[in-house]
Design an enzyme around this catalytic site. Structure first.
Site, PDB file in Angstrom:
ATOM      1  N   HIS A 167       0.837  -1.200   0.000  1.00 16.54           N
ATOM      2  CA  HIS A 167       0.000   0.000   0.000  1.00 16.54           C
ATOM      3  C   HIS A 167       0.876   1.255   0.000  1.00 16.54           C
ATOM      4  O   HIS A 167       0.621   2.206  -0.743  1.00 16.54           O
ATOM      5  CB  HIS A 167      -0.901   0.014   1.242  1.00 16.54           C
ATOM      6  N   HIS A 219       1.331  -3.806   9.167  1.00 16.11           N
ATOM      7  CA  HIS A 219       2.767  -3.699   8.899  1.00 16.11           C
ATOM      8  C   HIS A 219       3.488  -3.120  10.102  1.00 16.11           C
ATOM      9  O   HIS A 219       2.913  -2.372  10.898  1.00 16.11           O
ATOM     10  CB  HIS A 219       3.032  -2.807   7.679  1.00 16.11           C
TER      11      HIS A 219
END
Length: 276
Positions: A167, A219
């Site tokens: 992303h 993440h």
């Protein structure tokens, strides 16, 4: 005319070749199966849904790209500030050049991201919540590498793709590419504040996406940082060495336009210089 079509086919082939790594890795979908330590607190976070989903991110990127590129190229072609020696319509040729460059850089960025994801196989912060280990089979005295997950195989595989953030890398690539496009195309005096305002919101969106990946436990912060840096690097290299955004003709660069507005003409300079 036939030669032009050969060049078009070559461009398409280059984009496809640059896309091969992430296409193959996505189809195979077999990341490196990294083990874990029972006491590793970095992978014990709860699972949370995405704040910025793939659909939302795609919608923002596609909308921003279509609006900025289509309107920017249309205005430049209409005012004869941008022209092409192509056999195609000037507007079509201009759009083709920008989007072709954009897609090539996007393919490179995504391929680099997926190579790291599948080869390294870093565990996401919510790995244990997704994995749901069968603790009766786990020996916590050492490194656990046996398959002990009871969670959905697809979700467990996805939980092994933490490094680095896709992303973040893709979002930063797209938004910085558009920000540099705006820098090259929106170069009139009346746009001195409009240009940095548009650029701010583009880059801010990419950074915001990165923040959400950390807060959503998708993440680690280092995954997001590396993703943002990689996306920015690919965007800069693509714009500088692949696109023609900052070539003098076409289009004229912002610096040339501004200098021509500021500098007096040669005749005026000589006239002023001859005065006693």
């Amino acid at each position: 005319m036939e030669r032009r079509w050969v060049f078009v086919l070559l461009d398409v082939l280059c984009v496809l070749v640059a896309s091969l790594p992430f296409i193959i890795l996505t189809l195979v979908n077999a990341p490196y199966k990294r083990g874990f330590y029972c006491g590793d607190d970095s992978i014990r976070y709860p699972y949370r849904p995405d704040t910025i989903t793939h659909g939302l991110m795609a919608g923002v990127i596609i909308t921003a790209t279509v609006v900025l590129v289509s309107s920017g190229e249309a205005y430049l072609v209409y005012t004869d500030r941008l022209y092409s020696r192509s056999d195609f319509n000037n507007y079509v040729a201009a759009i083709y050049k920008v989007l072709g460059t954009f897609l090539f850089g996007a393919a490179v960025s995504q391929s680099l991201t997926d190579l790291a994801k599948y080869m390294i196989g870093r565990l996401r912060p919510s790995f244990l919540a997704v994995c749901d280990p069968d603790w009766s089979r786990v020996n916590c005295s050492g490194y656990v590498q046996v398959e002990v997950c009871r969670g959905s195989p697809a979700n467990v595989t996805e939980a092994r793709l933490s490094f680095y953030s896709g992303h973040s890398s893709f979002g930063m690539y797209c938004m910085l590419f558009l920000a540099l496009y705006v820098q090259a195309r929106l170069c009139w005096k009346w746009a001195r504040l409009l240009r940095p305002t548009v650029q701010f919101f583009l880059v801010a969106f990419a950074i915001y996406v990165g923040y959400t990946r950390v807060s959503d436990n998708k993440h680690h912060w280092s995954d997001v940082l590396v993703g943002l840096l990689q996306g920015a690097l690919v965007a800069c290299l693509t714009v500088c060495y692949v696109s023609d955004f900052f070539k003098s003709r076409p289009p004229q660069s912002c610096q040339e336009n501004e200098e021509s507005e500021r500098k007096p003409s040669l005749s005026l300079t000589l006239t002023l210089g001859d005065r006693p």
